[in-house]
Design an enzyme around this catalytic site. Structure first.
Site, PDB file in Angstrom:
ATOM      1  N   ASP A   1      -3.042  11.312   4.216  1.00 16.84           N
ATOM      2  CA  ASP A   1      -3.257  10.412   3.067  1.00 16.84           C
ATOM      3  C   ASP A   1      -3.641  11.273   2.039  1.00 16.84           C
ATOM      4  OD1 ASP A   1      -3.154   7.789   3.771  1.00 16.84           O
ATOM      5  OD2 ASP A   1      -4.791   8.130   5.026  1.00 16.84           O
TER       6      ASP A   1
ATOM      7  N   MET B   1      -4.143  11.594  -2.133  1.00 12.34           N
ATOM      8  CA  MET B   1      -4.546  10.910  -3.356  1.00 12.34           C
ATOM      9  C   MET B   1      -4.536  11.540  -4.474  1.00 12.34           C
ATOM     10  SD  MET B   1      -7.252   8.300  -1.505  1.00 12.34           S
ATOM     11  CE  MET B   1      -7.069   7.712   0.201  1.00 12.34           C
TER      12      MET B   1
ATOM     13  N   HIS C   1       1.509  10.348   3.705  1.00 11.16           N
ATOM     14  CA  HIS C   1       1.644   9.116   2.711  1.00 11.16           C
ATOM     15  C   HIS C   1       0.997   9.559   1.482  1.00 11.16           C
ATOM     16  CE1 HIS C   1      -0.607   5.063   2.098  1.00 11.16           C
ATOM     17  NE2 HIS C   1       0.512   5.071   1.248  1.00 11.16           N
TER      18      HIS C   1
ATOM     19  N   MET D   1      -0.330   9.142  -2.256  1.00 14.82           N
ATOM     20  CA  MET D   1      -0.772   7.828  -3.038  1.00 14.82           C
ATOM     21  C   MET D   1      -0.911   8.676  -4.411  1.00 14.82           C
ATOM     22  SD  MET D   1      -3.210   6.088  -0.444  1.00 14.82           S
ATOM     23  CE  MET D   1      -2.991   7.313   0.594  1.00 14.82           C
TER      24      MET D   1
ATOM     25  N   MET E   1       1.166  -1.822   3.050  1.00 12.97           N
ATOM     26  CA  MET E   1      -0.346  -1.569   2.739  1.00 12.97           C
ATOM     27  C   MET E   1      -0.994  -3.050   3.227  1.00 12.97           C
ATOM     28  SD  MET E   1      -1.056   1.616   2.409  1.00 12.97           S
ATOM     29  CE  MET E   1      -2.693   1.261   2.220  1.00 12.97           C
TER      30      MET E   1
ATOM     31  N   ASP F   1      -0.606  -0.170   7.453  1.00 14.69           N
ATOM     32  CA  ASP F   1      -1.786   0.806   7.077  1.00 14.69           C
ATOM     33  C   ASP F   1      -2.863  -0.052   6.422  1.00 14.69           C
ATOM     34  OD1 ASP F   1      -3.136   3.050   6.518  1.00 14.69           O
ATOM     35  OD2 ASP F   1      -1.755   3.709   4.958  1.00 14.69           O
TER      36      ASP F   1
HETATM   37  C1  DX5 Z   1      -5.951   4.146   2.814  1.00 14.72           C
HETATM   38  C2  DX5 Z   1      -4.966   5.037   3.576  1.00 14.72           C
HETATM   39  C3  DX5 Z   1      -5.321   4.548   4.811  1.00 14.72           C
HETATM   40  C4  DX5 Z   1      -6.620   4.677   5.532  1.00 14.72           C
HETATM   41  C5  DX5 Z   1      -6.673   3.669   6.366  1.00 14.72           C
HETATM   42  O1  DX5 Z   1      -5.379   3.885   1.412  1.00 14.72           O
HETATM   43  O2  DX5 Z   1      -3.608   4.677   3.040  1.00 14.72           O
HETATM   44  O3  DX5 Z   1      -4.189   5.424   5.640  1.00 14.72           O
HETATM   45  O4  DX5 Z   1      -6.910   5.960   6.265  1.00 14.72           O
HETATM   46  O5  DX5 Z   1      -7.921   3.542   6.894  1.00 14.72           O
HETATM   47  P1  DX5 Z   1      -8.541   2.126   7.812  1.00 14.72           P
HETATM   48  O6  DX5 Z   1      -7.732   2.267   9.213  1.00 14.72           O
HETATM   49  O7  DX5 Z   1      -9.636   2.655   8.187  1.00 14.72           O
HETATM   50  O8  DX5 Z   1      -8.366   0.890   7.066  1.00 14.72           O
HETATM   51 ZN    ZN Z   2      -2.227   5.899   4.445  1.00 19.15          ZN
END
Ligand code: DX5
Ligand code: ZN
Length: 216
Positions: free
Chosen positions: A35, A37, A66, A68, A137, A175
């Site tokens: 992830d 960000m 991923h 973001m 999501m 996710d």
């Molecule tokens: C959240 C991320 C996820 C996160 C999921 O923005 O994209 O990948 O790591 O975490 P859990 O499984 O703990 O909800």
């Molecule tokens: Zn993610």
């Protein structure tokens, strides 16, 4: 068919990341979910490419990246340099999504698109045949450990219908708040790929947790 399991290292122990990566390597996990960000598209910052370069070297499992972030297309070369299998961008972050998808494919990666909880599945109609995977999501992105939004199950069913109707081969990934309970419901609804952070890394035995998810 067994689900593809992609542990999200956002919930790993960053001070001992190599131990957690070794656990993933030993486990039945199929991919590693990363992830990224930017504190703009989502209200949090995770890790960037200088760190991920070392993380990527710790595993041979395919990387499921991923992003973001706004303007994710700027980072296609960096994601490619990590050796990513999937480069996943947000629908909401890409006004020219079709172009970005082509650029990712041209760079030699599998293009995927993510939709936030408030973005309707129907908006994917004109891109569904061009993507390798769609990520639904099931929490608002930015943080691990949030509660699963129930309506996501309906969105998975809707996406499955869209894929079947159009003859797309896109995988369905989910996710956010995925655990053994929500995971079973998601697979029943038509999901192919489960991402899980907290459910895996906060489990007493993460490797067994992955095994049980794989057997859902
Ligand atoms: C959240 C991320 C996820 C996160 C999921 O923005 O994209 O990948 O790591 O975490 P859990 O499984 O703990 O909800
Ligand atoms: Zn993610």
């Amino acid at each position: 068919m067994k689900p593809i399991i992609s542990p999200s290292i956002l919930s790993a122990d960053f001070a001992h990341l190599s131990d957690d990566m070794e656990m993933i390597n030993r486990s039945q996990a199929d991919w590693v979910h990363i992830d990224i960000m930017d504190g703009v598209f989502v209200p949090n910052i995770s890790f960037g490419f200088p760190v991920l370069k070392y993380v990527a070297a710790l595993t041979d499992k395919p990387l499921d990246v991923h992003l973001m972030i706004v303007q994710p297309e700027k980072f296609i070369p960096e994601v490619k340099a990590l050796g990513a299998h999937v480069m996943n961008v947000h629908y909401e972050a890409c006004p020219h999504l079709h172009r970005v998808i082509q650029q990712i494919r041209e760079a030699g990666m599998q293009p995927a698109v993510t939709i936030n909880p408030a973005t309707p599945v129907a908006l994917l109609q004109d891109i569904i045949k061009d993507v390798y995977m769609v990520l639904i999501m099931s929490v608002n992105p930015g943080f691990g450990g949030q509660q699963f939004i129930e309506h996501s199950l309906e969105k998975v069913r809707e996406l499955r219908a869209l894929i079947d109707r159009t003859g797309s081969k896109a995988l369905i990934q989910v996710d956010g708040g995925v655990n053994l309970t929500t995971g079973a419901q998601l697979i029943e609804a038509g999901a192919d790929v489960l991402v899980a952070g907290n459910a895996i890394f906060k489990a007493a035995d993460p490797e067994t947790e992955i095994e049980q998810m794989k057997d859902l």
